[in-house]
Structures are given as C-alpha cells and as structure tokens.
Design a protein around this motif. Structure first.
Motif, PDB file in Angstrom:
ATOM      1  N   TRP A 158      -6.037   3.928  -6.390  1.00  0.00           N
ATOM      2  CA  TRP A 158      -6.464   4.637  -5.177  1.00  0.00           C
ATOM      3  C   TRP A 158      -7.762   4.052  -4.651  1.00  0.00           C
ATOM      4  O   TRP A 158      -8.684   3.751  -5.411  1.00  0.00           O
ATOM      5  N   ARG A 193      -5.886  11.837   3.996  1.00  0.00           N
ATOM      6  CA  ARG A 193      -4.744  11.200   3.356  1.00  0.00           C
ATOM      7  C   ARG A 193      -5.270  10.284   2.262  1.00  0.00           C
ATOM      8  O   ARG A 193      -6.433   9.884   2.267  1.00  0.00           O
ATOM      9  N   HIS A 194      -4.407   9.947   1.339  1.00  0.00           N
ATOM     10  CA  HIS A 194      -4.785   9.088   0.223  1.00  0.00           C
ATOM     11  C   HIS A 194      -4.091   7.746   0.386  1.00  0.00           C
ATOM     12  O   HIS A 194      -2.912   7.686   0.714  1.00  0.00           O
ATOM     13  N   GLU A 195      -4.841   6.665   0.153  1.00  0.00           N
ATOM     14  CA  GLU A 195      -4.299   5.317   0.247  1.00  0.00           C
ATOM     15  C   GLU A 195      -4.621   4.569  -1.028  1.00  0.00           C
ATOM     16  O   GLU A 195      -5.711   4.697  -1.575  1.00  0.00           O
ATOM     17  N   TRP A 232      -5.074  -7.432   2.427  1.00  0.00           N
ATOM     18  CA  TRP A 232      -5.674  -7.050   3.703  1.00  0.00           C
ATOM     19  C   TRP A 232      -5.788  -8.216   4.661  1.00  0.00           C
ATOM     20  O   TRP A 232      -6.139  -8.050   5.801  1.00  0.00           O
ATOM     21  N   GLU A 269       0.222  11.193   3.060  1.00  0.00           N
ATOM     22  CA  GLU A 269      -0.387  11.965   4.148  1.00  0.00           C
ATOM     23  C   GLU A 269      -0.919  13.296   3.641  1.00  0.00           C
ATOM     24  O   GLU A 269      -0.454  13.825   2.633  1.00  0.00           O
ATOM     25  N   ARG A 291       0.839  -1.197   0.000  1.00  0.00           N
ATOM     26  CA  ARG A 291       0.000   0.000   0.000  1.00  0.00           C
ATOM     27  C   ARG A 291       0.867   1.237   0.000  1.00  0.00           C
ATOM     28  O   ARG A 291       1.901   1.283   0.662  1.00  0.00           O
ATOM     29  N   PRO A 329      -7.072  -0.974   6.358  1.00  0.00           N
ATOM     30  CA  PRO A 329      -8.262  -0.151   6.616  1.00  0.00           C
ATOM     31  C   PRO A 329      -9.476  -1.027   6.867  1.00  0.00           C
ATOM     32  O   PRO A 329      -9.487  -2.195   6.486  1.00  0.00           O
ATOM     33  N   ILE A 374       0.676   5.161   1.057  1.00  0.00           N
ATOM     34  CA  ILE A 374      -0.101   6.123   1.839  1.00  0.00           C
ATOM     35  C   ILE A 374       0.545   7.481   1.676  1.00  0.00           C
ATOM     36  O   ILE A 374       1.742   7.644   1.933  1.00  0.00           O
ATOM     37  N   HIS A 414     -14.047  -0.114  -0.444  1.00  0.00           N
ATOM     38  CA  HIS A 414     -12.739  -0.738  -0.415  1.00  0.00           C
ATOM     39  C   HIS A 414     -12.739  -2.178  -0.905  1.00  0.00           C
ATOM     40  O   HIS A 414     -11.730  -2.846  -0.838  1.00  0.00           O
TER      41      HIS A 414
END
Length: 89
Positions: free
Chosen positions: A41, A20-22, A85, A12, A8, A68, A10, A74
């Motif tokens: 994304w 923030r973008h993940e 995950w 900030e 992943r 997450p 990330i 998601h």
C-alpha cells in the motif's frame, strides 16, 4: 479480475471511509492472474494479502495517465518513483 506484478490495485472508499487505497501488486500466485494478490500500500508501505472485492479495480502497469503525483510518501527505497509510474511515450 486479473492482474500482474507491477499493476496497481485501487480500492475505492466505502462504508464511510473518506479515502481510497492504492497499492502496487507485488506477487501473483496464480498463472491466470486471479486473486489473491500481495499488495504494498502506498500510504503505509505495508504489504498485505488481498482478495479484492467489488469496490476494487486493477490498473495495468505503464498507464502513466493514471499514475499518482510523485511525493515523498510514494517514492521507492532508492528515492525514485517505481518503474510502473513511468512510460516511454
């Protein structure tokens, strides 16, 4: 910065942005894992080529403690959480 497919990325929040973008790293062109990365994304499901800056970090796949919460935004195309995950612990 080094990454592999499934890790992943990330990014900030900076410059007044509130979130923030993940995303998941979908493609790494260099054998040593250096940027750029093709990232999908989580919030938009768009894929972009990313040259990460100092506000970005890579989380290795399989770190379930940093995953997450699974939600409809998601889930993968099959309706399940991406393999990155889950953990075998």
């Amino acid at each position: 910065m080094k990454a592999a497919v499934g890790d992943r990325l990330i990014v900030e929040a900076t410059r007044g942005t509130s979130t923030r973008h993940e995303g998941f790293i979908m493609q790494v062109d260099h054998p040593d894992g250096s940027p750029p990365y093709l990232v999908r994304w989580l919030d938009t499901e768009r894929e972009t080529l990313v040259f990460p800056g100092p506000d970005a970090r890579v989380v290795q796949a399989g770190r379930a403690d940093l995953a997450p919460a699974t939600s409809a935004t998601h889930l993968g195309p099959s309706g399940t959480a991406p393999a990155a995950w889950t953990s075998s612990a």
